[in-house]
Design a protein around this motif. Structure first.
Motif, PDB file in Angstrom:
ATOM      1  N   LEU A  17       0.800  -1.205  -0.064  1.00  0.00           N
ATOM      2  CA  LEU A  17       0.044   0.090   0.100  1.00  0.00           C
ATOM      3  C   LEU A  17       0.873   1.212   0.103  1.00  0.00           C
ATOM      4  CD1 LEU A  17      -2.682  -1.256   2.623  1.00  0.00           C
ATOM      5  CD2 LEU A  17      -3.165  -1.123   0.346  1.00  0.00           C
ATOM      6  N   PRO A  18       0.565   2.391  -0.581  1.00  0.00           N
ATOM      7  CA  PRO A  18       1.128   3.650  -0.662  1.00  0.00           C
ATOM      8  C   PRO A  18       1.198   4.083   0.850  1.00  0.00           C
ATOM      9  CG  PRO A  18      -0.696   3.638  -2.146  1.00  0.00           C
ATOM     10  CD  PRO A  18      -0.953   2.540  -1.358  1.00  0.00           C
ATOM     11  N   MET A  19       2.388   4.763   1.173  1.00  0.00           N
ATOM     12  CA  MET A  19       2.671   5.329   2.508  1.00  0.00           C
ATOM     13  C   MET A  19       1.622   5.971   2.933  1.00  0.00           C
ATOM     14  SD  MET A  19       5.747   7.410   4.223  1.00  0.00           S
ATOM     15  CE  MET A  19       5.074   8.828   3.127  1.00  0.00           C
ATOM     16  N   GLY A  20       1.292   7.247   2.389  1.00  0.00           N
ATOM     17  CA  GLY A  20       0.221   8.158   2.797  1.00  0.00           C
ATOM     18  C   GLY A  20      -1.092   7.354   3.164  1.00  0.00           C
ATOM     19  N   THR A  21      -1.516   6.590   2.361  1.00  0.00           N
ATOM     20  CA  THR A  21      -2.870   5.992   2.591  1.00  0.00           C
ATOM     21  C   THR A  21      -2.769   5.173   3.610  1.00  0.00           C
ATOM     22  OG1 THR A  21      -3.364   6.060   0.270  1.00  0.00           O
ATOM     23  CG2 THR A  21      -4.613   4.424   1.399  1.00  0.00           C
ATOM     24  N   ALA A  22      -1.671   4.157   3.822  1.00  0.00           N
ATOM     25  CA  ALA A  22      -1.691   3.087   4.855  1.00  0.00           C
ATOM     26  C   ALA A  22      -1.487   3.850   6.258  1.00  0.00           C
ATOM     27  CB  ALA A  22      -0.281   2.420   4.722  1.00  0.00           C
ATOM     28  N   LEU A  29      -8.965   9.108   1.527  1.00  0.00           N
ATOM     29  CA  LEU A  29      -7.931   8.866   0.802  1.00  0.00           C
ATOM     30  C   LEU A  29      -7.735   7.699  -0.067  1.00  0.00           C
ATOM     31  CD1 LEU A  29      -5.309  10.219   3.573  1.00  0.00           C
ATOM     32  CD2 LEU A  29      -5.278  10.716   1.329  1.00  0.00           C
ATOM     33  N   LYS A  30      -8.449   6.434   0.747  1.00  0.00           N
ATOM     34  CA  LYS A  30      -8.298   5.080  -0.188  1.00  0.00           C
ATOM     35  C   LYS A  30      -9.162   5.332  -1.481  1.00  0.00           C
ATOM     36  CE  LYS A  30      -8.605   0.886  -1.258  1.00  0.00           C
ATOM     37  NZ  LYS A  30      -7.929   0.861  -2.676  1.00  0.00           N
ATOM     38  N   LEU A  31     -10.155   5.992  -1.627  1.00  0.00           N
ATOM     39  CA  LEU A  31     -10.847   6.151  -2.686  1.00  0.00           C
ATOM     40  C   LEU A  31     -10.248   7.040  -3.703  1.00  0.00           C
ATOM     41  CD1 LEU A  31     -14.562   6.631  -1.174  1.00  0.00           C
ATOM     42  CD2 LEU A  31     -13.824   4.471  -2.444  1.00  0.00           C
TER      43      LEU A  31
END
Length: 104
Positions: free
Chosen positions: A53-58, A100-102
């Motif tokens: 997963l991308p760092m920012g999203t995670a 953020l996930k969407l």
């Protein structure tokens, strides 16, 4: 699998926060051990989740689960305020994490 790791990491973050409160009340080695185990497991699972997963999203979802869950546990376990404004802002935190996930 990375989403499962991330959700479990958030749950362990909630557990770690609860153990901070327990340590302040009990001051024993069991509470200290559980605090380190909760946060240690949380960081480990977050690291596993960030492999895909991308760092920012995670990170945003992990902190959202931990912060919101910690606030809800405080209401349930420690009698903290259940004011509608507080609950509204908890939902804002969770909504931001979902947003953020969407968008990623």
């Amino acid at each position: 699998m990375s989403w499962i790791y991330l959700i479990l990491a958030g749950v362990l973050e909630m557990f770690g926060v609860t153990m901070i409160s327990s340590l302040h009340k009990n001051r024993n080695w069991q509470s200290l051990f559980m605090l380190f185990a909760g946060f240690g497991g949380s960081f480990l699972l977050l690291a596993f989740a960030m492999e895909e997963l991308p760092m920012g999203t995670a990170y945003a979802i992990w902190t959202g689960i931990g912060a919101s869950g910690g606030a809800v546990l405080g209401m349930i376990l420690y009698g903290e305020s259940k004011d509608w404004k507080r609950i509204f802002f908890i939902f804002l935190v969770l909504g931001a994490a979902v947003g953020l996930k969407l968008t990623s």
